[in-house]
Design a protein around this motif. Structure first.
Motif, PDB file in Angstrom:
ATOM      1  N   VAL A  96      -5.977  -0.650  -1.833  1.00  0.00           N
ATOM      2  CA  VAL A  96      -4.922  -1.634  -2.397  1.00  0.00           C
ATOM      3  C   VAL A  96      -6.191  -2.759  -0.969  1.00  0.00           C
ATOM      4  O   VAL A  96      -6.035  -2.592   0.195  1.00  0.00           O
ATOM      5  CB  VAL A  96      -3.617  -1.622  -1.723  1.00  0.00           C
ATOM      6  CG1 VAL A  96      -3.200  -2.539  -1.955  1.00  0.00           C
ATOM      7  CG2 VAL A  96      -3.464  -0.354  -2.517  1.00  0.00           C
TER       8      VAL A  96
ATOM      9  N   GLY B 127       0.747  -1.277   0.100  1.00  0.00           N
ATOM     10  CA  GLY B 127       0.045  -0.091   0.109  1.00  0.00           C
ATOM     11  C   GLY B 127       0.799   1.582  -0.287  1.00  0.00           C
ATOM     12  O   GLY B 127       0.366   1.796  -0.209  1.00  0.00           O
TER      13      GLY B 127
ATOM     14  N   VAL C 156      -3.667   5.803  -0.576  1.00  0.00           N
ATOM     15  CA  VAL C 156      -4.279   4.932  -0.296  1.00  0.00           C
ATOM     16  C   VAL C 156      -4.913   4.830   1.595  1.00  0.00           C
ATOM     17  O   VAL C 156      -4.146   4.515   2.472  1.00  0.00           O
ATOM     18  CB  VAL C 156      -2.951   3.832  -0.565  1.00  0.00           C
ATOM     19  CG1 VAL C 156      -4.220   2.401  -0.519  1.00  0.00           C
ATOM     20  CG2 VAL C 156      -2.594   3.530  -2.310  1.00  0.00           C
TER      21      VAL C 156
ATOM     22  N   ASP D 102      -5.176  -0.417   3.599  1.00  0.00           N
ATOM     23  CA  ASP D 102      -3.825  -1.729   3.399  1.00  0.00           C
ATOM     24  C   ASP D 102      -3.630  -2.955   4.465  1.00  0.00           C
ATOM     25  O   ASP D 102      -2.946  -2.338   5.304  1.00  0.00           O
ATOM     26  CB  ASP D 102      -2.259  -0.973   3.305  1.00  0.00           C
ATOM     27  CG  ASP D 102      -1.208  -1.894   2.407  1.00  0.00           C
ATOM     28  OD1 ASP D 102      -1.283  -2.852   2.134  1.00  0.00           O
ATOM     29  OD2 ASP D 102       0.110  -1.285   2.731  1.00  0.00           O
TER      30      ASP D 102
END
Length: 338
Positions: free
Chosen positions: A174, A96, A107, A110
């Motif tokens: 992600v 991530g 992001v 993650d």
């Protein structure tokens, strides 16, 4: 905690065998947890394996004594396990963090160490619910045991369950599971084809394809599956045609046809990411994992592709070649109809 779950599961199976329940299914997850944390052949993992084996001996013994039902005992692994090198340990950042840096974007999610805690918490919740639901049907001594078993589960849950914020509002998500990762680009509500991603995020794709920790980048283009290899090769596959340019992206895998079949199935699922990543597969059989693990599974290549099934020898003539979980399930329900 894993030993407690193993004991609880054994108790439930033995009780149902004694009651003559016609079909039983139980999960023993202890070795999986220990191998992830310590390694495939670590002493802690092997101790747990021996512990599970001793419980299976109890189950097998009682299943033979339950003559009025006549049980067949199957021992099945739902996957193999490969020694792993974590992406973070190898490259100094999580997947991530790498994606965020390469895209110059935040992001949202993650999954790393937290995902393992979430999985353990989910199992604990399931066991607590199962204990609560079954107590009314148990004799008094078993109800007392069930109540005592719930206490450590509740304590464990309060320690381990992470506080998640599932309100994801950013442009990129992600999601990782072992050596497998999905990347979702939420600039559109529809799944994105790989050419779209390459057009909108050209700089990011240059960082991603060829990264030393990523074996494959996989995407879709209408009814085509596109596989981009670490060494620059491109493979395009439809239902009846395969086209390859440059070095074969699947050269690292022993069973190329199997890998391609699984990738085609995965990326066409409606919940699959816009990009699917597989961690690098080394010649040693080790795999890059996107979680903090010493051993991993969930992707393709190495020992993670080698599950097993142990079954009564008398069934050998009737057991066909099993190549997928779906095929095994179909055989089981045909032989043991509900």
């Amino acid at each position: 905690m894993d030993a407690t779950l193993t004991e609880f599961m054994t108790f439930c199976v033995l009780l149902d065998l004694y009651r003559g329940v016609p079909r039983l299914y139980a999960n023993f997850n202890g070795y999986d947890e220990m191998a992830h944390e310590h390694g495939v052949l670590h002493a802690e993992a092997l101790w747990m394996l021996r512990w599970i084996d001793s419980r299976l001996v109890e189950i097998e013994r009682l299943s033979r004594e339950a003559m009025r039902v006549g049980y067949d005992l199957f021992i099945i692994s739902d996957h193999g396990m490969a020694s792993a090198i974590s992406f973070k340990a190898r490259f100094g950042q999580t997947l991530g963090e790498f994606v965020s840096q390469a895209m110059h974007l935040d992001v949202d999610f993650d999954a790393g160490e937290e995902s393992a805690a979430a999985a353990r918490a989910l199992r604990a919740r399931y066991l607590i619910a199962a204990l609560r639901d079954s107590q009314s049907r148990l004799p008094p001594w078993a109800r007392r045991l069930a109540r005592r078993t719930r206490r450590p589960l509740l304590n464990y849950l309060s320690r381990e369950e992470p506080a998640y914020d599932w309100q994801l509002e950013g442009e990129v998500v992600v999601q990782v599971s072992g050596p497998l990762a999905h990347i979702y680009f939420r600039v559109t509500s529809q799944p994105m084809d790989l050419p779209e991603v390459a057009l909108l995020y050209a700089e990011f794709m240059q960082h991603l394809v060829g990264h030393d920790g990523i074996e494959l980048v996989v995407g879709r283009d209408a009814d085509q599956v596109i596989v981009l290899g670490r060494k620059g090769g491109v493979l395009t596959a439809t239902a009846d045609k395969i086209d390859s340019q440059g070095l074969d992206p699947l050269e690292a895998f022993d069973d190329r046809d199997y890998v391609l079949r699984e990738l085609k199935h995965l990326v066409q699922l409606p919940t699959s990411g816009d990009l699917v990543l597989l961690g690098r597969l080394f010649d040693t059989g080790e795999v890059i994992t996107f979680e903090e693990q010493e051993a991993t599974h969930g992707g393709l290549g190495g020992g993670q592709d080698k599950p097993f099934i142990i079954y009564p020898a008398a069934l050998s003539p009737s057991l066909p070649m099993i190549e997928s979980p779906e095929a095994l399930y179909q055989w089981l329900i045909a032989r043991y109809p509900l």
